[in-house]
Scaffold this motif. Structure first.
Motif, PDB file in Angstrom:
ATOM      1  N   ASN A  31       0.831  -1.209   0.000  1.00  0.00           N
ATOM      2  CA  ASN A  31       0.000   0.000   0.000  1.00  0.00           C
ATOM      3  C   ASN A  31       0.862   1.254   0.000  1.00  0.00           C
ATOM      4  O   ASN A  31       0.525   2.250  -0.649  1.00  0.00           O
ATOM      5  CB  ASN A  31      -0.955  -0.005   1.193  1.00  0.00           C
ATOM      6  CG  ASN A  31      -2.080  -1.013   1.033  1.00  0.00           C
ATOM      7  OD1 ASN A  31      -2.379  -1.466  -0.064  1.00  0.00           O
ATOM      8  ND2 ASN A  31      -2.692  -1.377   2.142  1.00  0.00           N
ATOM      9  N   MET A  40      -2.871   4.696  -5.465  1.00  0.00           N
ATOM     10  CA  MET A  40      -3.932   4.300  -4.536  1.00  0.00           C
ATOM     11  C   MET A  40      -4.774   5.501  -4.122  1.00  0.00           C
ATOM     12  O   MET A  40      -4.264   6.469  -3.571  1.00  0.00           O
ATOM     13  CB  MET A  40      -3.332   3.634  -3.300  1.00  0.00           C
ATOM     14  CG  MET A  40      -4.356   3.113  -2.324  1.00  0.00           C
ATOM     15  SD  MET A  40      -3.525   2.136  -1.045  1.00  0.00           S
ATOM     16  CE  MET A  40      -4.705   2.279   0.280  1.00  0.00           C
ATOM     17  N   GLY A  43      -8.494   2.077  -0.141  1.00  0.00           N
ATOM     18  CA  GLY A  43      -8.336   0.638  -0.006  1.00  0.00           C
ATOM     19  C   GLY A  43      -8.738   0.195   1.384  1.00  0.00           C
ATOM     20  O   GLY A  43      -8.373   0.844   2.360  1.00  0.00           O
ATOM     21  N   TRP A  80      -9.325  -2.048  -3.430  1.00  0.00           N
ATOM     22  CA  TRP A  80      -8.570  -0.814  -3.634  1.00  0.00           C
ATOM     23  C   TRP A  80      -9.281  -0.034  -4.727  1.00  0.00           C
ATOM     24  O   TRP A  80      -9.895  -0.627  -5.613  1.00  0.00           O
ATOM     25  CB  TRP A  80      -7.154  -1.066  -4.150  1.00  0.00           C
ATOM     26  CG  TRP A  80      -6.177  -1.632  -3.203  1.00  0.00           C
ATOM     27  CD1 TRP A  80      -5.395  -0.963  -2.302  1.00  0.00           C
ATOM     28  CD2 TRP A  80      -5.797  -3.013  -3.086  1.00  0.00           C
ATOM     29  NE1 TRP A  80      -4.580  -1.838  -1.626  1.00  0.00           N
ATOM     30  CE2 TRP A  80      -4.806  -3.108  -2.094  1.00  0.00           C
ATOM     31  CE3 TRP A  80      -6.198  -4.190  -3.712  1.00  0.00           C
ATOM     32  CZ2 TRP A  80      -4.218  -4.300  -1.730  1.00  0.00           C
ATOM     33  CZ3 TRP A  80      -5.621  -5.385  -3.347  1.00  0.00           C
ATOM     34  CH2 TRP A  80      -4.634  -5.428  -2.361  1.00  0.00           C
ATOM     35  N   CYS A  97       1.087  -7.479  -6.072  1.00  0.00           N
ATOM     36  CA  CYS A  97       0.404  -7.560  -4.778  1.00  0.00           C
ATOM     37  C   CYS A  97       0.791  -8.843  -4.046  1.00  0.00           C
ATOM     38  O   CYS A  97       0.868  -9.913  -4.661  1.00  0.00           O
ATOM     39  CB  CYS A  97      -1.104  -7.546  -5.013  1.00  0.00           C
ATOM     40  SG  CYS A  97      -2.085  -7.657  -3.509  1.00  0.00           S
TER      41      CYS A  97
END
Length: 144
Positions: A31, A40, A43, A80, A97
Motif C-alpha cells: 500500500n 492508490m 483501499g 482498492w 500484490c
C-alpha cells in the motif's frame, strides 16, 4: 482511469480469520508503494458477509436479506481504488500484490465509469450536480 481492484473472499476470510502479522506487513508495504506512486485512492478490507446484508429490489418493493451469503467465490473480502494510465498498468500493480490469502486467491479488476462514458444523457446539469456532490462528499470525508 480509475479501477476498482476487488479481493475475492475465501472460506477462511468468510469465517472471520484475520491475516497474519506477516501478511499485514507485506500489504502495508505494498500500500505504501501504491500511495508513493500516486496510484492508490482508497483501499479497505471488509468484514465477512455474516455481518452484512443485501437489499433486493423488485419494482417498488425492497427486501433486506441478512448474511452470510452462500457463494464465497462471489463475495468480496477487500478492495482498492486505483488510478492508473491504462488497464495494463493496473494489471502490473496487481501482479505485484502479496497473495491476500493463504493458498488460492483471486483479485478482480473493474474499470470505474467516468463522466464522459455516459454520453449525451449525462447533461451539463447532471455533470454539475455530480461534481458538486463529489466536492461535498470529500468535505464530509475530511471531517471524519
Amino acid at each position: 482511469m480509475r479501477f476498482m481492484v476487488i479481493v475475492k473472499a475465501t472460506k477462511e476470510s468468510e469465517a472471520g480469520e484475520m491475516p497474519s502479522e506477516q501478511l499485514l506487513t507485506e500489504m502495508g508495504n505494498y500500500n505504501e508503494e501504491l500511495v508513493k506512486a500516486g496510484v492508490m485512492l482508497a483501499g479497505e478490507g471488509l468484514h465477512p458477509s455474516s455481518k452484512g446484508v443485501r437489499v433486493r429490489f423488485s419494482g417498488k418493493n425492497r427486501t433486506v436479506i441478512d448474511g452470510p451469503f452462500a457463494e464465497t467465490k462471489e463475495l468480496i473480502a477487500g478492495f482498492w481504488i486505483m488510478q492508473c494510465k491504462s488497464r495494463e498498468e493496473v494489471i502490473e500493480w496487481v501482479r505485484r500484490c502479496p497473495n491476500p490469502h493463504d493458498g488460492e486467491s483471486e483479485i478482480e479488476i473493474r474499470q470505474i465509469f467516468e463522466a464522459e462514458d455516459f454520453g449525451a444523457e449525462f447533461t451539463p446539469e447532471l455533470r454539475e450536480q455530480e461534481e458538486r456532490l463529489r466536492t461535498e462528499a470529500a468535505r464530509y470525508a475530511n471531517k471524519a
